[in-house]
Scaffold this active site. Structure first.
Site, PDB file in Angstrom:
ATOM      1  N   ARG A   1       0.719  -1.095  -0.112  1.00 52.97           N
ATOM      2  CA  ARG A   1      -0.083  -0.022  -0.005  1.00 52.97           C
ATOM      3  C   ARG A   1       0.862   1.064   0.098  1.00 52.97           C
ATOM      4  O   ARG A   1       1.903   1.303   0.839  1.00 52.97           O
ATOM      5  CB  ARG A   1      -0.855   0.102   1.237  1.00 52.97           C
TER       6      ARG A   1
ATOM      7  N   GLU B   1      -2.616   7.757  -4.138  1.00 56.79           N
ATOM      8  CA  GLU B   1      -2.763   6.622  -5.480  1.00 56.79           C
ATOM      9  C   GLU B   1      -4.257   6.929  -5.915  1.00 56.79           C
ATOM     10  O   GLU B   1      -5.031   7.291  -5.179  1.00 56.79           O
ATOM     11  CB  GLU B   1      -2.636   5.127  -4.972  1.00 56.79           C
TER      12      GLU B   1
ATOM     13  N   HIS C   1      -0.507  -0.300  -9.890  1.00 59.33           N
ATOM     14  CA  HIS C   1      -1.110  -1.366  -8.781  1.00 59.33           C
ATOM     15  C   HIS C   1      -1.824  -2.410  -9.707  1.00 59.33           C
ATOM     16  O   HIS C   1      -2.955  -2.678  -9.692  1.00 59.33           O
ATOM     17  CB  HIS C   1      -2.022  -0.395  -8.094  1.00 59.33           C
TER      18      HIS C   1
HETATM   19  C1  DGY Z   1      -5.403  -6.278  -2.869  1.00 59.99           C
HETATM   20  O1  DGY Z   1      -5.953  -7.428  -3.199  1.00 59.99           O
HETATM   21  O2  DGY Z   1      -5.535  -5.889  -1.775  1.00 59.99           O
HETATM   22  C2  DGY Z   1      -4.762  -5.657  -4.101  1.00 59.99           C
HETATM   23  O3  DGY Z   1      -3.878  -4.662  -3.575  1.00 59.99           O
HETATM   24  C3  DGY Z   1      -5.848  -5.189  -5.167  1.00 59.99           C
HETATM   25  O4  DGY Z   1      -6.590  -4.155  -4.588  1.00 59.99           O
END
Ligand code: DGY
Length: 325
Positions: free
Chosen positions: A237, A266, A285
């Protein structure tokens, strides 16, 4: 039971829900405003929730008292107030395991891209500047026998460590809330303190679940302590790192480079100066963006909703403690 799916997902998940006799609502367009999203949430019993843009916080639960379960189309659940969900006895589903290989593949890809300066070299080619063979130019670094430090060695971190060890014979160190005995046994991974992780890693890769108290944990004081050849990888994250501090550390060559599949904020701004640096590789991402992983996520999310509709426990539950009270 009426299920709101806020964005199109692979057919396999939708078909499972329909075959189970559930009423499925998917809006015509994908880019819902907050108000549109909220009004759909109010009209349904369950949400199959795609993306992290909408927050499931106290306000949400107050506004949508009818919501009985939320099946996230993600493994991460940092956009859900789990305490609040627990108090209201709302099970929250997530999608572990099915994306561990795909996400760790991206971490591995970024590690190599940064080590061998792929973005910098690609830019050179694109600008018509291939250049002559130069023994002293565009040199990367090799990863053989180096130390990979994993912050948060769960399922995704394990896959990353396994690949790094097989490909480059890397030593694995990690820092977690708990020991990972499987990793210690199978990968000879060594548990270290947070400071040791920062100081000893040649590659530092984040694979933890994000908690609010970890906001910008990786900041100037941390980059300062890292090795000058260190590569910082974040596929977890963006909130884990302070992007301005990371920019400074990269621009001043305090560390070798960074590979980011997640940014802070983001999406990243188009004019974020970090994008101008030659020792950075940024992806939008895409950790779980493979056909296999996204199908798996659709399947798990549907399994969660179907289980709830039958009065069963969610098989993939982010807050299993909800069933204790
Ligand atoms: C998750 O599965 O947490 C990935 O980051 C996709 O959002």
């Amino acid at each position: 039971m009426k299920v709101f799916v806020n964005k199109r997902i692979p057919e396999i998940g939708i078909n499972m829900l329909k075959d189970a006799g559930l009423e499925v609502f998917i809006p015509e367009h994908d880019t819902l405003s907050h108000d549109e999203w909220l009004s759909y949430c109010k009209e349904n019993d369950a949400i199959l929730s795609v993306g992290g843009a909408f927050k499931y916080d106290q306000d949400f639960f107050n506004e949508c008292p009818n919501i009985k379960t939320i099946a996230l189309y993600s493994v991460g659940f940092d956009h859900v107030d789990i305490k609040e969900a627990n108090q209201r006895h709302i099970p929250i589903g997530n999608t572990p395991d099915v994306l561990s290989k795909a996400t760790s593949d991206v971490a591995f890809l970024l590690m190599q891209s940064v080590a061998r300066r792929a973005s910098f070299n690609f830019e050179k080619v694109k600008s018509g500047n291939w250049g002559d063979f130069d023994p002293l130019h565009a040199l990367g670094q090799e990863l053989y026998g180096k130390t990979l430090g994993i912050f948060g060695l769960g399922r995704i971190g394990f896959e990353m460590a396994k690949k790094a060890q097989k490909a480059f014979d890397m030593n694995i160190i990690y820092h977690n809330r708990h020991h990972n005995e499987e990793a210690e046994r199978e990968l000879n991974a060594k548990y270290v303190s947070f400071d040791e992780l920062i100081e000893q890693s040649d590659v530092l890769s984040i694979h933890a679940n994000f908690r609010p108290e970890q906001k910008e944990l990786f900041n100037a004081s941390i980059f300062e302590k890292m090795k000058p050849n260190a590569i910082f990888i974040n596929t977890a994250r963006g909130g884990f790192h302070n992007q301005k501090d990371l920019y400074d550390a990269l621009a001043e060559h305090k560390i070798w480079g960074a590979g980011l599949d997640v940014t802070n904020p983001e999406p990243i701004f188009k004019d974020d100066p970090i994008l101008e640096l030659s020792n950075v590789c940024v992806l939008p991402h895409i950790g779980s963006a493979t056909i296999e992983a996204r199908d798996g996520m659709a399947r798990l999310a549907a399994e969660n909703i179907i289980a709830y509709s039958k009065g069963d426990k969610l098989p993939h539950c982010a807050n299993p403690e909800v069933y204790n009270n």
